[in-house]
Scaffold this active site. Structure first.
Site, short mmCIF file in Angstrom:
data_model
loop_
_atom_site.label_atom_id
_atom_site.label_comp_id
_atom_site.label_asym_id
_atom_site.label_seq_id
_atom_site.Cartn_x
_atom_site.Cartn_y
_atom_site.Cartn_z
N ASP A 77 0.43 -1.16 0.19
CA ASP A 77 0.14 -0.66 0.16
C ASP A 77 0.47 0.81 -0.34
O ASP A 77 2.50 1.21 0.27
CB ASP A 77 -0.69 -0.45 1.46
CG ASP A 77 -0.36 -0.03 2.77
OD1 ASP A 77 0.59 -0.93 2.49
OD2 ASP A 77 -0.56 0.77 3.10
N GLU A 141 0.37 1.38 6.22
CA GLU A 141 0.54 2.96 6.23
C GLU A 141 -0.48 2.99 7.02
O GLU A 141 -0.37 4.04 7.82
CB GLU A 141 -0.04 3.59 4.71
CG GLU A 141 1.89 3.42 3.87
CD GLU A 141 3.15 4.07 4.77
OE1 GLU A 141 2.82 4.72 5.47
OE2 GLU A 141 3.61 4.08 3.48
#
Length: 374
Positions: A77, A141
């Site tokens: 991601d 994240e």
């Protein structure tokens, strides 16, 4: 053939990964891409999709064993990127002036590509000597969401965990912990023209925010540096003529050895004062590898680095979650991305650094695999 030509596959894979939009989710296509690459090289590959559209990849090569010598890990991601603020398309994957352009190029699709290509080459060149595991995750994240949801039965304990976060090809032996807190204040609503009849939650929480922001006494670790506290969000009120009866702020706390979760919560509660409630939203421990436990790996990845002082990062990584599930391996954070490019507008990554990184990771597998697999 020069090194750049030898590792062109890493560049090509990184470009393809950057062109897959994984801003804040939708990692499944990126997981499928790397899974196909590893499967085609003879790896045992497992793709887990615990949330629709969000997938982890666990891949292994080598003989069955209680432990694998090396595990590579990286996340698929990226943070968001608003194209209106960029000078090029964040999903372009363009090569320009010796750099790969796009969101995730440094953090950390270039690192993932280098890990995958190094593992594929080692497996093809020396199948009898290569034992490696790759763990590629979603949602790092936003708090290591993917790593938290990996089926532990699919993981093999390991001696060394290499995390491909952007370090500019320096060896980093761990990082601070992270604690996200919600601090809330409750008040009493009243008409804005008669504030004395209410109790203003904004005023109470704002005073606490000022005390926290201005506090100068956060501890400093001799290895990991200072603990930090950042006020990231503040939400309250509905309209000007209404005394707000609820306010919330969210804090990002980076913990260090000697100042962990319990100490941080106690100090923040003291600074907030009475009437402020604290709730834990994310709690990930720090990582600290003894330099002696990682000296060989550091020398292989970055010759001469083991003679210097150990470095520890300010950010968190999936190692916070994976270390405990992999039998307590030594952790080395090492990747080609530029640390100052992470999360920035017009993100890019050096192609030369990618070539250096892929070659070093390949060297690591050849050396450590031969030491432990006979």
């Amino acid at each position: 053939m020069d090194d750049a030509d030898a590792w062109r596959g890493a560049t090509d894979l990184a470009r393809r990964l950057v062109r897959i939009d994984t801003r804040g989710g939708r990692e499944a296509p990126a997981a499928a891409l790397v899974a196909d690459r590893l499967d085609g090289a003879g790896f045992e590959v497992r793709v887990e999709e615990p949330i629709p559209g969000r997938a982890n990849v666990v891949a292994r090569f080598g003989p069955a064993a209680a432990r694998v010598p090396v595990t590579f890990t990286g996340h698929l991601d990226t943070v968001p990127a608003d194209p209106s603020g960029w000078s090029f398309d964040p999903m372009s994957g363009e090569l320009r002036d010796g750099r790969l352009l796009g969101r995730g190029s440094s953090d950390m699709k270039a690192g993932v590509a280098c890990q995958v290509e190094a593992a594929v080459r080692a497996a093809r060149e020396s199948p009898r000597d290569t034992a490696v595991q790759l763990i590629l995750t979603f949602g790092e994240e936003t708090g290591c969401d993917g790593a938290e949801l990996i089926d532990e039965a699919s993981l093999t304990p390991t001696d060394l965990l290499v995390v491909a976060e952007p370090t500019g090809n320096r060896t980093v032996l761990g990082h601070k912990g992270v604690l996200w807190l919600a601090a809330t204040a409750a008040g009493v609503s009243a008409h804005g023209s008669r504030p004395e009849l209410g109790s203003n939650a904004v005023a109470a929480l704002a005073a606490a925010a000022v005390r926290i922001h201005g506090h100068q006494g956060w501890p400093v670790s001799p290895t990991h540096g200072p603990a930090t506290v950042n006020i990231g969000t503040f939400h309250a009120g509905e309209q000007p003529n209404l005394v707000p009866d609820h306010a919330e702020m969210r804090l990002d706390v980076r913990t260090v050895p000697g100042f962990g979760r319990d100490e941080a919560i106690a100090e923040i509660a003291r600074l907030c004062g009475d009437g402020i409630r604290l709730e834990r939203l994310l709690d990930l421990p720090g990582v600290a590898t003894d330099p002696s436990a990682a000296a060989e790996a550091r020398e292989i990845l970055a010759p001469g680095s083991s003679a210097g002082p150990a470095e520890y990062a300010t950010y968190f990584t999936d190692a916070s979650v994976l270390t405990g599930r992999l039998g307590g391996p030594a952790v080395v954070v090492y990747g080609p991305g530029d640390p100052d490019q992470a999360h920035v507008t017009d993100e890019s990554c050096s192609l030369a650094a990618m070539t250096e990184s892929a070659a070093a990771m390949h060297r690591l597998l050849r050396r450590l695999g031969r030491h432990r697999v006979a």
